[in-house]
Design a protein around this motif. Structure first.
Motif, PDB file in Angstrom:
ATOM      1  N   ARG A 109      22.478  29.381  34.304  1.00  0.00           N
ATOM      2  CA  ARG A 109      22.627  30.441  33.314  1.00  0.00           C
ATOM      3  C   ARG A 109      22.950  31.796  33.921  1.00  0.00           C
ATOM      4  NH1 ARG A 109      17.138  28.826  29.984  1.00  0.00           N
ATOM      5  NH2 ARG A 109      17.803  26.720  29.396  1.00  0.00           N
ATOM      6  N   LYS A 110      22.943  31.885  35.206  1.00  0.00           N
ATOM      7  CA  LYS A 110      23.134  33.174  35.850  1.00  0.00           C
ATOM      8  C   LYS A 110      24.542  33.709  35.599  1.00  0.00           C
ATOM      9  CE  LYS A 110      22.923  35.395  40.375  1.00  0.00           C
ATOM     10  NZ  LYS A 110      22.757  35.168  41.813  1.00  0.00           N
ATOM     11  N   ARG A 111      24.643  35.017  35.395  1.00  0.00           N
ATOM     12  CA  ARG A 111      25.954  35.620  35.223  1.00  0.00           C
ATOM     13  C   ARG A 111      26.697  35.601  36.555  1.00  0.00           C
ATOM     14  NH1 ARG A 111      24.457  42.072  34.747  1.00  0.00           N
ATOM     15  NH2 ARG A 111      23.631  42.325  36.869  1.00  0.00           N
ATOM     16  N   SER A 151      32.691  38.112  42.222  1.00  0.00           N
ATOM     17  CA  SER A 151      33.622  38.698  41.253  1.00  0.00           C
ATOM     18  C   SER A 151      34.644  39.594  41.937  1.00  0.00           C
ATOM     19  CB  SER A 151      32.844  39.498  40.202  1.00  0.00           C
ATOM     20  OG  SER A 151      31.968  38.641  39.484  1.00  0.00           O
ATOM     21  N   TRP A 189      29.228  47.403  38.090  1.00  0.00           N
ATOM     22  CA  TRP A 189      29.930  46.417  37.271  1.00  0.00           C
ATOM     23  C   TRP A 189      30.988  47.076  36.393  1.00  0.00           C
ATOM     24  CZ3 TRP A 189      30.148  41.335  37.718  1.00  0.00           C
ATOM     25  CH2 TRP A 189      29.128  40.683  38.443  1.00  0.00           C
TER      26      TRP A 189
END
Length: 561
Positions: free
Chosen positions: A28-30, A36, A96
């Motif tokens: 479930r981790k982003r 990224s 982010w």
């Protein structure tokens, strides 16, 4: 029953809060910040130009896979950093937001530049100027491919974690972790190599064998006794394979040769032995020699031995050029050793090409040596792609190649070619790798255009047809980590000045270029149809042959499919 299932499930999961943490971290981790960043950077770099133009759909898949590679690299760097600095804080929300803004802007800019880059590459290789570039679909498909690959990777990671926790019940944690990683790696390799790869090879070979049995459109059994499969042939027509039938049926008619030469011509000799024509390579070569004897191949002015590509294909321009040049006073012999396309044969069993070349060339030379020296035809050899690798490997080195043949024409040589590597590494210092000059060009010449084979520069004994935009020539594992010489300094005439080397990315781009290399326009990529006549003319032109004759010959050669 429910109790038993519950017990097994609990045994496979870590207990308590640790199990929840594992599921949270893995499933479930982003997205990770480091991963990224890597995904965004490599997505942008994947849009930079390569050797050949790409359709937007192919570009989208390439970009998605490259994003996944970038994510993996970035995530690995992040993991190492956290190991070194355990108290390294997580990326704040502001970081982010910055990544989203800067990354989105960079992606938009590179998607826009990608269209102009593709247009430039198309222009350099004489392809249609229409790029069919669609930035939004490219980004959408790439994101989808990236998501699927990331999901698969996290699934493997979850399985490894659970195995480690299960093993941890019976052994120390470090031992359990190593055992879990080793087991998953072994299973993954076994599945990839033993099931997927071998299954792919098996399916490909079945499909190729079926295609080999087909008769190409417009091809019928020849009525000439001078070609295999014709009247009196020792090689049955139905054993030649699709490419063998196409090869023997394609001999240039004597009337056309006479019209071109302006004098009476002879019926050309074409000998071909299919994989189904004899039980093994030695028997195939022995049959080829007997077929040459039957047709009178050893009495012609020139005898060419061709090492075919994986499927047994022969570039039609190769025998046709010799037949026109010598007014049919030629013999050409080839032998099929596989059903598979060259790129699959290269991965699965490239040594088969070497063994086939050694066997056929050796058998022909042995028979030639039985003839008086002044009665032997000129012996020349030809190989293209995997066939070039096999031809070179049949000789120990350049000196042996020069000593045992009267000429060698090699087109699109892969980086594994032993003699090619020797010549390129010892080229004259001021010559570029895409068109090296070896020993002043006296014995060996490299060419992409007719001008590169000017008669004023002497008569070479070995000619390499080598396009600067051919990925088959330039692909190598070293592209992963080392800038290639063909991107250093001056570029080939059809290589974009905007193409740059990036670790991992360039390797992946050139790998993808292999897929479309044979579909490039003539004189670019892995397309050598138009330059074959110039190569033979430089090597073994008959007396009185001129550049004007070569120019007359080019348009008569059968175009590639």
């Amino acid at each position: 029953m429910r109790v038993g299932i519950r017990a097994i499930t609990e045994a496979l999961q870590p207990r308590g809060s640790e199990g929840s943490a594992v599921r949270e971290r893995v499933v479930r981790k982003r997205l990770g910040f480091g991963g990224s960043v890597g995904a965004v950077l490599l997505f942008c770099l994947s849009l930079t130009p390569s050797l050949l133009p790409r359709h937007w759909a192919l570009q989208a898949v390439v970009s998605g896979i490259t994003m996944a590679i970038g994510y993996g690299i970035g995530a690995s760097i992040g993991a190492v950093a956290r190991r070194i600095w355990p108290r390294l804080p997580a990326a704040p929300t502001r970081a982010w937001w910055i990544l989203g803004g800067v990354g989105g802007l960079l992606a938009a800019v590179f998607l826009g530049l990608g269209e102009s880059w593709q247009r430039e590459v198309r222009q350099l290789v004489d392809a249609s100027p229409q790029t069919g570039w669609h930035p939004v679909p490219i980004a959408t498909v790439a994101a989808g491919v990236f998501g699927l690959l990331l999901l698969a990777a996290r699934g493997i990671r979850l399985a490894t974690r659970r195995l480690a926790n299960t093993f941890g019940r019976f052994s120390p944690r470090p031992v359990a972790s190593v055992a879990a990683v080793g087991l998953v790696a072994t299973l993954s390799y076994g599945l990839g190599q033993g099931v997927v790869f071998n299954g792919f090879i098996d399916i490909a070979e079945r499909g190729a064998a079926a295609a080999n049995a087909a008769i190409p459109d417009g091809v019928s059994r020849p009525d000439s006794p001078y070609v295999s499969g014709g009247p009196g042939s020792l090689v049955p027509w139905d054993t030649l394979g699709a490419h063998g039938r196409e090869f023997t049926a394609g001999a240039v008619p004597r009337a056309e040769l006479s019209a071109f030469a302006g004098r009476p011509a002879r019926d050309p000799i074409r000998v071909y032995v299919g994989r189904d024509s004899a039980p093994d390579l030695a028997a195939q070569a022995e049959l080829a020699v007997r077929e040459l004897e039957r047709t009178g191949g050893f009495d012609r002015s020139v005898l060419a031995v061709i090492t075919t590509t994986g499927t047994g294909w022969v570039n039609a321009a190769v025998p046709e050029s010799l037949e026109y040049m010598y007014a049919g006073d030629s013999a050409v012999v080839a032998m099929q050793y596989s059903y598979l396309p060259s790129w699959i044969s290269f991965m699965a069993d490239r040594e088969m090409a070497t063994e086939a070349a050694e066997t056929l060339i050796g058998a022909v030379r042995e028979r030639l040596l039985q003839l008086p020296a002044d009665e032997r035809p000129k012996l020349v050899v030809y190989g293209e792609s995997l066939g070039a690798h096999g031809t070179e490997a049949a000789f120990g080195d350049l000196d042996e190649l020069l000593a045992e043949t009267d000429g060698a024409l090699l087109a699109g040589p892969p980086h594994t070619n032993p003699i090619w590597r020797e010549v390129v590494s010892e080229r004259d210092p001021n010559s570029p790798v895409w068109q090296p000059v070896y020993g002043g060009g006296e014995a060996v010449r490299f060419a992409q255009t007719a001008a590169d084979l000017s008669a004023e520069d002497g008569d070479p004994r070995v000619v390499y047809l080598q396009n600067a935009s051919d990925p088959i020539v330039w692909w190598s594992p070293e592209l992963l980590y080392e800038k290639p010489a063909w991107l250093d300094g001056s570029r080939g005439p059809d290589v974009s000045g905007a193409m740059q080397w990036f670790p991992v990315v360039t390797f992946w781009q050139v790998t993808v270029d292999l897929i479309t290399s044979t579909k490039a326009p003539p004189g670019h990529g892995h397309s050598y149809h138009e330059s074959v006549a110039d190569g033979w003319a430089a090597l073994i032109a008959p007396p009185g042959w001129t550049d004007a004759d070569t120019a007359r010959l080019r348009p008569l050669l059968t175009p590639e499919d």
